[in-house]
Design a protein around this motif. Structure first.
Motif, mmCIF file in Angstrom:
data_model
loop_
_atom_site.group_PDB
_atom_site.id
_atom_site.type_symbol
_atom_site.label_atom_id
_atom_site.label_comp_id
_atom_site.label_asym_id
_atom_site.label_seq_id
_atom_site.Cartn_x
_atom_site.Cartn_y
_atom_site.Cartn_z
ATOM 1 N N SER A 196 1.083 -1.011 0.327
ATOM 2 C CA SER A 196 -0.127 -0.198 0.412
ATOM 3 C C SER A 196 0.824 1.354 -0.099
ATOM 4 N N GLY A 197 0.183 2.505 -1.136
ATOM 5 C CA GLY A 197 0.445 3.409 -0.544
ATOM 6 C C GLY A 197 2.728 3.910 -0.851
ATOM 7 N N ILE A 198 3.365 4.293 0.411
ATOM 8 C CA ILE A 198 4.651 4.791 -0.165
ATOM 9 C C ILE A 198 5.426 3.599 -0.445
ATOM 10 N N GLY A 199 5.536 2.450 0.243
ATOM 11 C CA GLY A 199 5.729 0.555 -0.314
ATOM 12 C C GLY A 199 5.392 0.388 -1.686
ATOM 13 N N LEU A 200 4.136 0.450 -1.949
ATOM 14 C CA LEU A 200 3.588 -0.179 -3.244
ATOM 15 C C LEU A 200 4.304 1.123 -4.391
ATOM 16 N N ALA A 201 4.026 2.239 -4.181
ATOM 17 C CA ALA A 201 4.840 3.111 -5.635
ATOM 18 C C ALA A 201 6.405 3.083 -5.632
ATOM 19 N N ALA A 213 1.582 15.294 -0.488
ATOM 20 C CA ALA A 213 2.949 14.441 -1.470
ATOM 21 C C ALA A 213 1.685 13.603 -2.040
ATOM 22 N N GLN A 214 2.079 13.060 -3.555
ATOM 23 C CA GLN A 214 1.564 11.912 -3.743
ATOM 24 C C GLN A 214 2.563 10.544 -3.607
ATOM 25 N N PRO A 215 2.593 9.138 -3.463
ATOM 26 C CA PRO A 215 3.762 8.305 -3.055
ATOM 27 C C PRO A 215 4.181 8.445 -3.916
ATOM 28 N N GLU A 216 4.014 8.234 -5.081
ATOM 29 C CA GLU A 216 5.568 8.449 -6.413
ATOM 30 C C GLU A 216 6.482 9.217 -6.695
ATOM 31 N N GLU A 217 5.887 10.519 -5.224
ATOM 32 C CA GLU A 217 7.254 11.755 -5.105
ATOM 33 C C GLU A 217 7.902 11.134 -4.461
ATOM 34 N N ILE A 218 7.053 10.116 -3.238
ATOM 35 C CA ILE A 218 8.559 9.931 -2.277
ATOM 36 C C ILE A 218 8.967 8.595 -2.987
ATOM 37 N N ALA A 219 8.770 7.617 -3.527
ATOM 38 C CA ALA A 219 9.032 6.414 -4.068
ATOM 39 C C ALA A 219 10.447 6.926 -5.049
ATOM 40 N N ALA A 220 10.607 8.400 -5.251
ATOM 41 C CA ALA A 220 11.699 8.935 -6.806
ATOM 42 C C ALA A 220 12.978 9.208 -5.690
ATOM 43 N N ALA A 221 12.721 9.796 -4.083
ATOM 44 C CA ALA A 221 13.397 10.049 -3.714
ATOM 45 C C ALA A 221 13.815 8.493 -2.871
ATOM 46 N N VAL A 222 13.606 7.418 -2.896
ATOM 47 C CA VAL A 222 13.466 6.171 -2.303
ATOM 48 C C VAL A 222 14.877 5.444 -3.523
ATOM 49 N N ALA A 223 14.595 5.670 -4.781
ATOM 50 C CA ALA A 223 15.342 5.126 -5.567
ATOM 51 C C ALA A 223 15.755 6.085 -5.606
ATOM 52 N N ALA A 248 -0.164 11.064 0.536
ATOM 53 C CA ALA A 248 -1.454 11.162 0.541
ATOM 54 C C ALA A 248 -2.077 9.669 0.427
ATOM 55 N N THR A 249 -1.997 8.713 1.162
ATOM 56 C CA THR A 249 -2.227 7.060 1.276
ATOM 57 C C THR A 249 -3.277 7.386 2.237
ATOM 58 N N PRO A 250 -3.480 5.661 1.876
ATOM 59 C CA PRO A 250 -4.784 4.942 3.471
ATOM 60 C C PRO A 250 -4.234 5.337 4.353
ATOM 61 N N MET A 251 -2.886 5.319 4.454
ATOM 62 C CA MET A 251 -2.924 5.847 6.137
ATOM 63 C C MET A 251 -3.447 7.453 7.033
#
Ligand code: NAI
Length: 249
Positions: free
Chosen positions: A16-21, A215-225, A187-190
């Protein structure tokens, strides 16, 4: 862009959420993604989507976390990236005046103890490789008094931040980078569940975001990448902030 080709990544809370993105993003950048969640349905669905692997695991269970990382190393030969992200937010008012010890301990266990366990069992594999990137999800609330009335959550994220900094320093010369990711509201389910219970809370929070949005989860995912990749080769022990300006205001 295949920045993460041939990398093996473990993502907790991938359902879900950040993990999913993030599972989607790491896959798009070439990694083999091991999707970990306590929720089997969502975890399996994500793993299928990203042509990865699903491992059912409660990240508060020491034996299960150890088996997770040892199993990934045995099956895939390496553990390059550990995104220790699974977490919970108490749905109700968590002011210190009403928070019971049991609720406090549950949040600390899921949000902080889990990160301790995941780091403990990922690091030996990274030491053998002489390389690895660990990203632990903290929060902007670890950096400022955010008036969230969520004392256990805030304390749990402060622990993640301090632990990540310490590990980043301790293992820097072994090629292992450890960073704490500090997202603003996403903006995630949490978060949406929290705001659904108290719509005024969303408005109050938005006032403090200079960008005026979540934030959209994808914006956090970009930082993780980025943190997972060699582009971040000189970044460790950081508090990596992706918060729309909240902590800068
Ligand atoms: P989410 O609720 O959408 O996803 C969390 C996932 O973690 C779920 O799939 C859930 O099943 C899994 N999970 C929960 N407990 C688990 C356990 N014991 N073992 C394995 N998996 C478990 O939440 P979201 O928003 O994606 O949050 C992810 C992380 O980001 C959390 O650590 C959260 O505290 C943090 N965070 C979230 C922010 C937000 O505004 N949404 C802001 C800052 C940090």
């Amino acid at each position: 862009m295949e920045r993460l080709a041939d990398r093996v990544a473990v993502v907790t809370g991938a359902g879900s959420g950040i993990g999913l993105a993030t599972a989607r993003r790491l896959h798009a950048e070439g990694a083999l993604v091991v999707c970990v969640d306590v929720d089997e349905d969502s975890g399996k669905a994500v793993a299928g989507e990203v042509a990865g692997e699903f491992v059912a695991c409660d990240v508060t269970d020491e034996a299960a976390v150890r088996a997770l990382f040892d199993g990934v190393a045995a099956r895939h030969g390496r553990v390059d990236i550990a995104f220790n992200n699974a977490g919970i937010s108490p749905p109700d008012d968590d002011s210190i005046l009403v928070t019971g010890l049991e609720a406090w301990e549950r949040v600390i266990r899921v949000n902080t103890t889990s990160v301790y366990l995941c780091c403990k069992y990922a690091i030996p594999h990274m030491q053998r490789q002489g390389k690895g990137s660990i990203i632990n999800t903290a929060s902007f609330v670890a950096l400022m008094g955010a008036a969230t009335s969520q004392i256990a959550y805030t304390a749990s994220k402060g622990g993640v931040l301090a632990m990540s900094r310490e590990l980043g320093v301790q293992f820097a010369r072994e090629g292992i980078r450890v960073n704490a990711l500090c997202p603003g509201p996403v903006a995630t389910p949490m978060l949406m569940e929290l705001f659904a219970k108290d719509p005024k809370r969303a408005a109050r929070r938005l006032v403090h975001v200079p960008m005026g949005r979540f934030a959209q989860p994808e914006e956090i995912a970009a930082a993780v990448a980025f943190l997972a990749s060699d582009d971040a080769s000189f970044v460790t022990a950081s508090q990596f902030v992706v918060d729309g300006g909240i902590t800068g205001a």
